[in-house]
Write an enzyme that holds these catalytic residues in place. Structure first.
Site, mmCIF file in Angstrom:
data_model
loop_
_atom_site.group_PDB
_atom_site.id
_atom_site.type_symbol
_atom_site.label_atom_id
_atom_site.label_comp_id
_atom_site.label_asym_id
_atom_site.label_seq_id
_atom_site.Cartn_x
_atom_site.Cartn_y
_atom_site.Cartn_z
ATOM 1 C CE LYS A 199 -11.244 -37.438 42.743
ATOM 2 N NZ LYS A 199 -11.680 -36.742 43.970
ATOM 3 C CE1 TYR B 71 2.079 -20.824 16.232
ATOM 4 C CE2 TYR B 71 2.320 -22.613 17.830
ATOM 5 C CZ TYR B 71 1.899 -22.154 16.593
ATOM 6 O OH TYR B 71 1.304 -23.018 15.728
HETATM 7 C C1 LIG Z 1 -10.770 -37.064 45.022
HETATM 8 C C2 LIG Z 1 -11.258 -37.451 46.358
HETATM 9 C C3 LIG Z 1 -10.469 -38.227 47.205
HETATM 10 C C4 LIG Z 1 -9.031 -38.586 46.894
HETATM 11 O O1 LIG Z 1 -8.216 -37.470 47.166
HETATM 12 P P1 LIG Z 1 -6.620 -37.523 46.931
HETATM 13 O O2 LIG Z 1 -6.148 -36.212 47.424
HETATM 14 O O3 LIG Z 1 -6.436 -37.707 45.457
HETATM 15 O O4 LIG Z 1 -6.122 -38.677 47.690
HETATM 16 C C5 LIG Z 1 -11.024 -38.674 48.396
HETATM 17 N N1 LIG Z 1 -12.293 -38.320 48.735
HETATM 18 C C6 LIG Z 1 -13.076 -37.550 47.948
HETATM 19 C C7 LIG Z 1 -14.441 -37.198 48.394
HETATM 20 C C8 LIG Z 1 -12.580 -37.075 46.745
HETATM 21 O O5 LIG Z 1 -13.344 -36.295 45.979
#
Ligand SMILES: *Cc1c(COP(=O)(O)O)cnc(C)c1O
Length: 371
Positions: A36, A259
């Site tokens: 994702k 800044y």
């Molecule tokens: C993002 C996600 C993962 C992966 O989690 P990590 O901590 O990055 O390994 C697994 N399952 C679901 C439902 C997620 O949203």
């Protein structure tokens, strides 16, 4: 320096090695990959083919649009869409052979209208987070009374709220709740014995004695993040970020840098200004000022602290301790890599390594190595 872009290298052999490490840990269960958010910032088109090459056959994305991109580079994989079923887009799920992760009675009802050739969906069960998914009692009732296959469901899953704290009571309670659901599904008279289950994210792989069920869902650890915070990182680093030095300035003691003058030279100093900033996704909170030491860069082999705020396109670095002859305009400094791993950069930026990855800039010149 032939342009101003910072350089991001993505080590595909490390990515593959990390998937194989998790695959060994998960034993007989299948190891998937969560890609994702554009494969946590690395790029779906870069990461997915490398993971397929390593042996991965199941991917998870958040959005339908990401699933369609993943399908284009993984024609034979199973692809799940975590953020649910957008019922108005049924045609796209079917045409691209995508699997929605259903999380409510409404989504389950909408998925019943699927055509016969639709792929099996997943059912998300919420065992702690109150974020997404059917409540456990509703899932138990459904699985006890209905063949899930008739609803077009082939997998149940839940997500840990704090898997990186294996001894936490919450984590153990979630394992117990999800295991109770699986016991009901696997009961001798259950119509659902062929339904698979998925529990573990990255850190979940490292919980002693955790049940892996049939499928795991690691994300962060694939990309080099430490799934065991506070202990040595068992994963290989995947990304490195180098920024070019544009200019080196002598700053007399007492003068401010950047800044709002948040950093004042306590001695006669030399400041290297590099081409990378918060517009590239480098956290603005990594600035070095009163009350927060902020980030650092590796310059000629030595860690040098930032001086003052991170700007939109620039970071100023105190290189006074680096021999004058060993850093000049056009050289590259390391912002991520070696001792500056993504977990450390996350802490320096008052965030987590996950956000360092998902914010990786669009202006970087990206180079995949180790294909
Ligand atoms: C993002 C996600 C993962 C992966 O989690 P990590 O901590 O990055 O390994 C697994 N399952 C679901 C439902 C997620 O949203």
């Amino acid at each position: 320096m032939d342009d101003h872009a910072a350089r991001l290298t993505i080590d595909l052999s490390a990515l593959r090695a990390n998937w194989l490490t998790l695959d060994r840990l998960s034993g007989a269960a299948e190891t998937g990959a969560v890609v994702k958010a554009d494969a946590y910032g690395l790029g779906i088109e870069t990461a997915v083919p490398a993971l397929v090459k390593a042996g991965c056959r199941t991917f998870f994305v958040a959005h339908l649009s990401e699933a369609i991109r993943a399908r284009a580079v993984a024609p034979h994989a199973a692809i799940y869409v975590l953020n649910g079923f957008a019922a108005g887009r049924m045609q796209d799920y079917v045409a691209h052979r995508l699997r929605p992760v259903l999380g409510s009675a409404g989504e389950i009802a909408a998925w019943r209208k699927r055509p016969d050739d639709a792929e099996p969906a997943a059912l998300h069960v919420d065992t702690a987070m109150n974020r997404l998914g059917l409540r456990l009692d509703a899932a138990l009732e459904l699985a006890g009374s209905t063949p899930l296959a008739d609803l077009g469901i082939g997998l149940t899953m839940t997500h840990f709220a704090s898997a990186e704290e294996p001894q936490a009571a919450d984590t153990q309670a979630q394992i117990a709740r999800f295991s109770a659901l699986q016991a009901a599904i696997q009961a001798p008279d259950s119509p659902n014995r062929a339904i698979r289950a998925s529990l573990c994210n990255s850190s979940g792989h490292f919980i002693p004695g955790v049940p892996f069920f049939q499928l795991t869902r690691p994300g962060y650890a694939l990309y080099g993040g430490n799934p065991t915070p506070g202990r040595d990182n068992p994963m290989q680093p995947v990304i490195r970020l180098y920024a070019p030095v544009i200019q080196i300035l002598d700053v007399p003691a007492g003068e401010a840098v950047g800044y709002n003058g948040r950093w004042v030279a306590r001695r006669d100093s030399r400041i290297a200004t590099v081409s990378c900033g918060y517009a590239d996704g480098f956290p603005r909170n990594a600035g070095n000022g009163p009350g927060h030491p902020g980030g650092a860069a590796i310059v000629a082999g030595r860690e040098c602290p930032f001086a003052g705020n991170v700007s939109m396109d620039l970071i100023t670095i105190d290189v006074t301790d680096v021999p004058e002859a060993s850093v000049k305009a056009g050289d590259f400094v390391t912002l991520i890599g070696d001792t500056l791993d993504i977990d450390r950069v996350g802490v320096a930026g008052r965030t987590i390594g996950y956000e360092i990855l998902t914010n990786l800039g669009r202006r970087y010149r990206r180079l995949a190595v180790g294909a």
